[in-house]
Motif scaffolding. Structure first.
Motif, PDB file in Angstrom:
ATOM      1  N   ILE A  24      -3.913   9.278   1.704  1.00 19.25           N
ATOM      2  CA  ILE A  24      -4.143   7.956   2.292  1.00 19.25           C
ATOM      3  C   ILE A  24      -3.336   6.904   1.545  1.00 19.25           C
ATOM      4  O   ILE A  24      -3.216   6.964   0.321  1.00 19.25           O
ATOM      5  N   PRO A  25      -2.775   5.917   2.241  1.00 15.81           N
ATOM      6  CA  PRO A  25      -2.177   4.770   1.557  1.00 15.81           C
ATOM      7  C   PRO A  25      -3.288   3.944   0.896  1.00 15.81           C
ATOM      8  O   PRO A  25      -4.330   3.717   1.492  1.00 15.81           O
ATOM      9  N   TRP A  26      -3.058   3.491  -0.322  1.00 18.02           N
ATOM     10  CA  TRP A  26      -4.050   2.741  -1.069  1.00 18.02           C
ATOM     11  C   TRP A  26      -3.340   1.844  -2.070  1.00 18.02           C
ATOM     12  O   TRP A  26      -2.121   1.831  -2.165  1.00 18.02           O
ATOM     13  N   CYS A  27      -4.126   1.091  -2.837  1.00 20.57           N
ATOM     14  CA  CYS A  27      -3.539   0.273  -3.898  1.00 20.57           C
ATOM     15  C   CYS A  27      -4.614  -0.121  -4.888  1.00 20.57           C
ATOM     16  O   CYS A  27      -5.805  -0.068  -4.582  1.00 20.57           O
ATOM     17  N   TYR A  28      -4.194  -0.500  -6.095  1.00 23.75           N
ATOM     18  CA  TYR A  28      -5.094  -1.170  -7.017  1.00 23.75           C
ATOM     19  C   TYR A  28      -5.262  -2.589  -6.507  1.00 23.75           C
ATOM     20  O   TYR A  28      -4.356  -3.147  -5.873  1.00 23.75           O
ATOM     21  N   THR A  29      -6.399  -3.207  -6.756  1.00 24.56           N
ATOM     22  CA  THR A  29      -6.638  -4.546  -6.237  1.00 24.56           C
ATOM     23  C   THR A  29      -6.570  -5.591  -7.343  1.00 24.56           C
ATOM     24  O   THR A  29      -6.655  -5.258  -8.531  1.00 24.56           O
ATOM     25  N   ILE A  30      -6.447  -6.838  -6.944  1.00 23.17           N
ATOM     26  CA  ILE A  30      -6.412  -7.922  -7.934  1.00 23.17           C
ATOM     27  C   ILE A  30      -7.811  -8.331  -8.372  1.00 23.17           C
ATOM     28  O   ILE A  30      -7.970  -9.221  -9.199  1.00 23.17           O
ATOM     29  N   ASP A  31      -8.831  -7.692  -7.791  1.00 27.47           N
ATOM     30  CA  ASP A  31     -10.210  -7.959  -8.179  1.00 27.47           C
ATOM     31  C   ASP A  31     -10.547  -7.079  -9.386  1.00 27.47           C
ATOM     32  O   ASP A  31     -10.543  -5.849  -9.280  1.00 27.47           O
ATOM     33  N   CYS A  76       0.841  -1.195   0.000  1.00 25.88           N
ATOM     34  CA  CYS A  76       0.000   0.000   0.000  1.00 25.88           C
ATOM     35  C   CYS A  76       0.882   1.253   0.000  1.00 25.88           C
ATOM     36  O   CYS A  76       1.856   1.336   0.748  1.00 25.88           O
ATOM     37  N   ARG A  77       0.538   2.196  -0.850  1.00 26.55           N
ATOM     38  CA  ARG A  77       1.284   3.450  -0.941  1.00 26.55           C
ATOM     39  C   ARG A  77       0.318   4.612  -1.221  1.00 26.55           C
ATOM     40  O   ARG A  77      -0.797   4.398  -1.680  1.00 26.55           O
ATOM     41  N   ASP A  78       0.771   5.820  -0.932  1.00 30.14           N
ATOM     42  CA  ASP A  78       0.008   7.008  -1.310  1.00 30.14           C
ATOM     43  C   ASP A  78       0.639   7.554  -2.585  1.00 30.14           C
ATOM     44  O   ASP A  78       1.267   8.610  -2.600  1.00 30.14           O
ATOM     45  N   ALA A  79       0.467   6.811  -3.659  1.00 30.61           N
ATOM     46  CA  ALA A  79       1.180   7.094  -4.904  1.00 30.61           C
ATOM     47  C   ALA A  79       0.777   8.412  -5.547  1.00 30.61           C
ATOM     48  O   ALA A  79       1.551   8.999  -6.294  1.00 30.61           O
TER      49      ALA A  79
END
Length: 369
Positions: free
Chosen positions: A55-62, A47-50
């Motif tokens: 907020i830290p977040w991410c793209y998901t594998i769903d 997770c990163r705040d790219a």
């Protein structure tokens, strides 16, 4: 700052596994420059705040869920020391000053024998001195919950309302169904930008108490809620200026329909997953049932503070160091569950039609049938 986060959290608030930053599958993106780690490859699926959104977040594998926030909170945000013990291992570490029981009875001083005598010694307390512990709620015998002797001669002891800070920080960070948005009654009170929510009874709005799952606006406190029953995320008001408040979303999302098969906290007590089978494949007995096996476990021994809410999930109410449960097999009273600390290896034996949905470095998920 959230963009400085360089930890290894790799699942979202709802339990979805993060997509690797150097991958374009299932979601294409162009996030490069603002990653904390030097390269997308080194960032893995953490997770990163790219985009410096706060907020830290991410793209998901769903494929159906492009991105979600992660359960990484501001380190400076802590509950009051007096309200909880800041350790997910042992209630024995609580050093706050709450000195009344769950029913409101005053606690007896630990250095007295009146009205209830006992054989506890200095070494049983975090202060190392009975007199310093005064009459504060403590767990000198490692029972798994805080308690005290009472000043009522007719009541020897009672549990206190002090619980794990970690439990409340992680309290219901997701909701089961979109229909349950209106009924979410968790205690999360921070927005996606880590701003503290305002109390609902301190803000000028038109929402009445019947729009909340709580009995009143006062009891709704400053918790994230959805009083307009919209399909948008849970939200709350925050200070915008001295005269105005502003609506912001909270990082509480839909729960993933997965069994988490390992615990990621300091101890097995941190596991609040829904795995309900023993290592031999036997189904767990509900904790609020006494058949086929009776027991004297109390609600305070569970992270849910409720035997009913613990259902028949693997837990460790006795601080044994292993997750276990009573079984529905009359011949086998209890068994250990095949759940260990998250290490990248499958820690549970699979049964029936259950399959591993995704196996990452830190977590193993089992798709529910």
């Amino acid at each position: 700052m959230s963009n400085e986060y360089d930890g290894v959290q790799s699942t979202t608030n709802s339990g979805n596994v993060c997509q690797r930053w150097d991958s374009q599958v299932p979601h294409r993106h162009n996030m490069v420059s603002d990653l904390t780690i030097v390269s997308k490859t080194d960032a893995k699926n953490f997770c990163r705040d790219a985009d410096r959104s706060g907020i830290p977040w991410c793209y998901t594998i769903d494929p159906s869920i492009r991105w979600e926030a992660c359960p990484v909170k501001n380190c400076s945000y802590k509950f009051e020391d007096d309200e909880c013990y800041d350790d997910d291992l042992l209630s024995m570490n609580y050093t706050g000053i709450i000195n009344v029981t769950r029913t409101g009875k005053d606690c007896q001083r630990w250095d007295t024998q009146i009205p209830h005598n006992h054989n506890l010694t200095d070494g049983d307390f975090p202060e190392d001195v009975l007199s310093d512990a005064e009459n504060y709620c403590r767990d000198p015998i490692g029972s798994g919950y805080t308690w005290c002797y009472t000043t009522d001669p007719r009541t020897r002891w009672e549990p206190c309302v002090v619980s794990s800070c970690t439990k409340y920080r992680n309290d219901m960070l997701c909701f089961e169904h979109f229909d349950n948005l209106l009924h979410y009654n968790g205690r999360w009170d921070l927005t996606l930008h880590n701003e503290k929510c305002l109390r609902w009874d301190s803000v000028n709005h038109t929402y009445t108490a019947d729009k909340f799952p709580d009995d009143s606006l006062k009891e709704a406190n400053n918790y994230c809620r959805n009083p307009d029953n919209s399909l948008s995320p849970l939200w709350c008001y925050v200070n915008f200026s001295e005269e105005k408040s502003q609506r912001q979303y909270c990082g509480v999302t839909k729960c993933a329909k997965y069994h988490t098969t390992c615990y990621d906290g300091l101890s097995v007590k941190s596991y609040i997953g829904t795995w309900n089978q023993t290592i031999s494949g036997r189904t767990c007995q509900r904790w609020d049932a006494d058949k086929p096996h009776s027991h004297n476990l109390m609600a305070e021994m569970f992270e849910e503070d409720s035997l009913e809410d613990a259902e028949n999930y693997c837990r460790d109410p006795t601080n044994s160091g292993k997750l276990w449960c009573y079984t529905t097999d009359p011949k086998i009273e209890k068994e250990r569950c095949g759940i260990g600390k998250c290490s990248g290896e499958t820690t549970c034996q699979l049964f029936k039609d259950e399959t591993v949905e995704y196996n990452m470095k830190d977590f193993v998920y089992v798709k529910l049938p």
